[in-house]
Structure formats: structure tokens, C-alpha cells
Design a protein around this motif. Sequence first.
Motif, short mmCIF file in Angstrom:
data_model
loop_
_atom_site.label_atom_id
_atom_site.label_comp_id
_atom_site.label_asym_id
_atom_site.label_seq_id
_atom_site.Cartn_x
_atom_site.Cartn_y
_atom_site.Cartn_z
N LEU A 73 35.48 36.07 27.59
CA LEU A 73 34.33 36.92 27.28
C LEU A 73 33.61 37.35 28.56
N LEU A 74 33.41 36.42 29.49
CA LEU A 74 32.73 36.73 30.75
C LEU A 74 33.51 37.78 31.53
N LEU A 75 34.85 37.60 31.59
CA LEU A 75 35.69 38.55 32.32
C LEU A 75 35.60 39.93 31.68
N HIS A 76 35.54 39.96 30.35
CA HIS A 76 35.40 41.22 29.63
C HIS A 76 34.09 41.92 30.00
N LEU A 77 33.00 41.17 30.05
CA LEU A 77 31.69 41.75 30.38
C LEU A 77 31.67 42.26 31.82
N ILE A 78 32.28 41.53 32.73
CA ILE A 78 32.32 41.96 34.14
C ILE A 78 33.10 43.26 34.28
N GLU A 79 34.26 43.33 33.59
CA GLU A 79 35.07 44.55 33.68
C GLU A 79 34.39 45.72 32.96
N LYS A 80 33.71 45.40 31.85
CA LYS A 80 33.02 46.45 31.08
C LYS A 80 31.88 47.06 31.89
N ASN A 81 31.17 46.23 32.64
CA ASN A 81 30.05 46.70 33.46
C ASN A 81 30.49 47.19 34.84
N LYS A 82 31.79 47.02 35.12
CA LYS A 82 32.35 47.46 36.40
C LYS A 82 31.58 46.90 37.59
N VAL A 83 31.41 45.58 37.56
CA VAL A 83 30.69 44.92 38.65
C VAL A 83 31.68 44.10 39.48
N ASP A 84 31.29 43.76 40.70
CA ASP A 84 32.12 42.98 41.60
C ASP A 84 32.12 41.52 41.14
N ILE A 85 33.32 40.99 40.93
CA ILE A 85 33.40 39.61 40.44
C ILE A 85 32.86 38.61 41.47
N TYR A 86 32.86 39.01 42.76
CA TYR A 86 32.33 38.13 43.81
C TYR A 86 30.80 38.24 43.92
N ASP A 87 30.21 39.22 43.25
CA ASP A 87 28.75 39.41 43.32
C ASP A 87 28.24 39.73 41.92
#
Length: 249
Positions: free
Chosen positions: A16-30
Amino acid sequence: MALSFKLEVFEGPLDLLLHLIEKNKVDIYDIPIVEITNQYLEYIKEMQTEDMNIMSEFLVMAATLVDIKCKMLLPKEVDEEGVEEDPRAELVQKLLEYKMYKHMAFELRDMQIDAGISVTRGENLPEEVKKHRDPIDYEALVGDMNLAKLHEIFQAMMAREEEKIDPIRSKFGNVEKEEVDMEAKAMYIENFILSNKRFSFRKLLEKQHSKAEIIVSFLVILELMKVGKISVEQEDVNDDLIITSNEAK
């Protein structure tokens, strides 16, 4: 920020977290922890499941996100080397590992699908090639000495059969063709081999009743040597040949 979700089935909180990060197009390191945490909690509220084991995993991650969110509001801690510690570091590492495993799972699935649709080419050999059989080199199979000894014993048995013929009486009466059932003789010899396991070649030929039977028996022995059902050995040049069965009872 209000956010509407189309509820999807996720394999776990990291998914779920990975989905939200990709959906929001944010840097996984930040990761913008405040925004992602709020969206994650919104999803938890919409979840409907009676499986407490699954729900507990998502709630544990929710608590972790809230804890990280609180730490981000406090002054940053510094390690022994004077480097500021990022409260998100451990979560980022877990997300990277999960993303790698997920990618590998997709690769394996694609390989399995590709393997399932692969087609092998059928046999397409000319008939003359299929029917070809290499000629049997008996000398290479049993060696010069053994083959010569087999021939010597064979000739001795044939001479012995000649001596049994009465030179006078054989000239009278009708001469009938002697026939030997090849299959029956082969079966007899194979049973003899299985029963005795180890015996002399001469002993086998002595049990035959006619010249034709000796010839057929000799041919059967050669065939069994060719297919590897028996082994032939000779301890000394003047000794008899010993036949040993290679098959268990």
C-alpha cells in the motif's frame, strides 16, 4: 487534503505504501511523510475486513508512520559521527527491498507464462536415418582373445557333434531338415543364465542336443553380450570362458 480512494487489494502495508508513493510520484528516498501518512490513514478507515491478522499488519504500519511523523517534527538527532539521522531511513530500506522482491516476482511470473506458451519442434528425421543401425563389431565388444576362445569352444562342440554321427547308418533312411525354434532357445538360455548366474560357456554348449542347437545357442550368447545382459571373462589363456549374468533375479 481530502483524497478519495478506489479500494484495491494490497498484499500488505508495504504494498500500500509503495502504491501511494508511486501514485503521488514522490521520491522514495525523500518521502513526504505527513502527506503519505494522512493518505495511508484514510485508506485504513475505508478498509473492511474481518481478518484481524491482516488488519493488525496495516495498523502496525499506521503506528510506525505516526511515530516517524512525530520524530520529523522534533529536532533531528545526530549520530556519533555527527551525521543527522533520518527517521524515515529504516522505512525507506524496507520499501526498497520490497520493491526489488516484487519486481523479481513479476519477472518469474512472466518467465512462467512464456515457458507455458513455448512449443517444441517435433521429430523430423528421414526414414532411412531412423532405420539406420551401426554394424556390430563383436571383436571390439568382447576383445580378440574372448571372441577367439568362443570360436574355439564352438568349433570343438561342432566337431563333437560330427563324431556322434554313425558313418554307415547315416547313409540310410530319409534326411530330414532339423529346425530349432530361435525364440524358444533364446528364452531357455536366458532362464539358464538367470538360474546359474555364473557358468562356463562350454557347460552351456554341452547341454545342447544337436549341431543346430549349438549354432543357435552361440548366436544367442553373442546377442546377449551385445545388449549387455551378460559379461564374458577368462582368467588364463587356456581356461574356459566364464559367463556372468548382469541382471538381478
